[in-house]
Design an enzyme around this catalytic site. Structure first.
Site, mmCIF file in Angstrom:
data_model
loop_
_atom_site.group_PDB
_atom_site.id
_atom_site.type_symbol
_atom_site.label_atom_id
_atom_site.label_comp_id
_atom_site.label_asym_id
_atom_site.label_seq_id
_atom_site.Cartn_x
_atom_site.Cartn_y
_atom_site.Cartn_z
ATOM 1 N N ASP A 51 -2.620 -28.246 35.988
ATOM 2 C CA ASP A 51 -2.483 -27.213 37.013
ATOM 3 C C ASP A 51 -1.876 -25.937 36.441
ATOM 4 O O ASP A 51 -1.452 -25.891 35.282
ATOM 5 C CB ASP A 51 -1.621 -27.725 38.164
ATOM 6 C CG ASP A 51 -2.333 -28.784 38.997
ATOM 7 O OD1 ASP A 51 -3.577 -28.805 38.997
ATOM 8 O OD2 ASP A 51 -1.632 -29.586 39.651
ATOM 9 N N TYR A 109 2.347 -38.238 30.466
ATOM 10 C CA TYR A 109 2.887 -36.929 30.819
ATOM 11 C C TYR A 109 4.390 -36.948 30.594
ATOM 12 O O TYR A 109 5.069 -37.951 30.841
ATOM 13 C CB TYR A 109 2.594 -36.590 32.274
ATOM 14 C CG TYR A 109 1.249 -35.946 32.487
ATOM 15 C CD1 TYR A 109 1.102 -34.562 32.418
ATOM 16 C CD2 TYR A 109 0.120 -36.717 32.763
ATOM 17 C CE1 TYR A 109 -0.135 -33.964 32.615
ATOM 18 C CE2 TYR A 109 -1.118 -36.130 32.959
ATOM 19 C CZ TYR A 109 -1.237 -34.750 32.888
ATOM 20 O OH TYR A 109 -2.458 -34.158 33.073
#
Length: 241
Positions: A51, A109
């Site tokens: 994002d 992540y």
């Protein structure tokens, strides 16, 4: 030829990975340079879209091109032409069947939280600056609730029908002024990591309890975990194939 790229980028100046109208994205910048080098229109696949303002330490990309170029020479050319906040670590030629997203087995992540204050200006846009006192054991106990297969619809803003994912590990490490949260899973939904981190911080601040997490997992509803950590602290760290 099917090329694999292993690249890093500082997402601070980009509205995410995926191409969009009227905004600068990593994919658009990379494809423009690749199309120039290969003298044809290049379309890239990535392991997972990041994002806006999210970073990558090792994003994996593949693309097909007619021209055969030596990987080392291509790496040198791309790093010379790309902006300084995008860097190619490695390039190799792979089988035509390889796909950066669909061939991936799992991804990790990393979320970075800076707990200090003297040098906070130097981590701006690269980590979440956090001044609350940490209840580290409580955070680690709560983190265990996310591990395993769950419907993570509550911890996402995804529009996908299938929101079941498996988190293989969720590790919280405290190193001096840093809190590092690493999540490995077989796949991620949009905003999933940021909402999990947000929920953990909400527990730290007594806004959530462990029972809140259990309820959100057992009664999935899109976006109902309302706490979402800032994008600046999130990094795609590694993709496993």
């Amino acid at each position: 030829m099917n090329y694999l790229l292993d690249l890093s980028y500082n997402g601070s100046n980009y509205h995410g990975w995926a191409k969009q109208h009227d905004v600068v994205t990593v994919q658009a910048v990379l494809e423009k340079v690749l199309s120039t080098v290969f003298d044809q229109k290049i379309n890239c696949n990535c392991s997972g879209r990041t994002d806006a303002y999210v970073h990558a330490i090792h994003q994996i990309v593949n693309f097909h091109a007619r021209k055969s170029l030596l990987p080392q020479k291509l790496k040198h050319s791309l790093n010379r032409l790309l902006p300084q906040d995008i860097y190619i670590h490695k390039i190799k030629i792979v089988s035509d069947q390889f796909h950066a997203r669909f061939s991936a087995k799992s991804k990790t992540y990393l979320y970075k939280i800076y707990l200090g204050n003297a040098d906070v200006v130097f981590v701006h846009n690269l980590a979440l600056a956090y001044s609350q006192k940490l209840a580290l054991n409580t955070l680690r106990q709560a983190a265990k609730l996310f591990v395993g297969q769950h419907d993570f619809r509550s911890f996402s803003i995804s529009t996908l029908d299938n929101t079941v994912r498996t988190i293989n590990s969720l590790r919280i490490t405290h190193q001096r002024d840093w809190l590092l949260i690493r999540i490995n899973a077989n796949g991620f939904l949009r905003a999933m990591v940021r909402m999990i981190v947000g929920a953990l911080l909400a527990i730290n601040e007594h806004k959530y309890t462990k029972q809140t997490i259990t309820d959100l997992l057992n009664k999935p509803h899109k976006g109902s975990a309302i706490h979402k950590a800032q994008a600046c602290g999130l990094y795609l760290e590694k993709v496993y194939y």
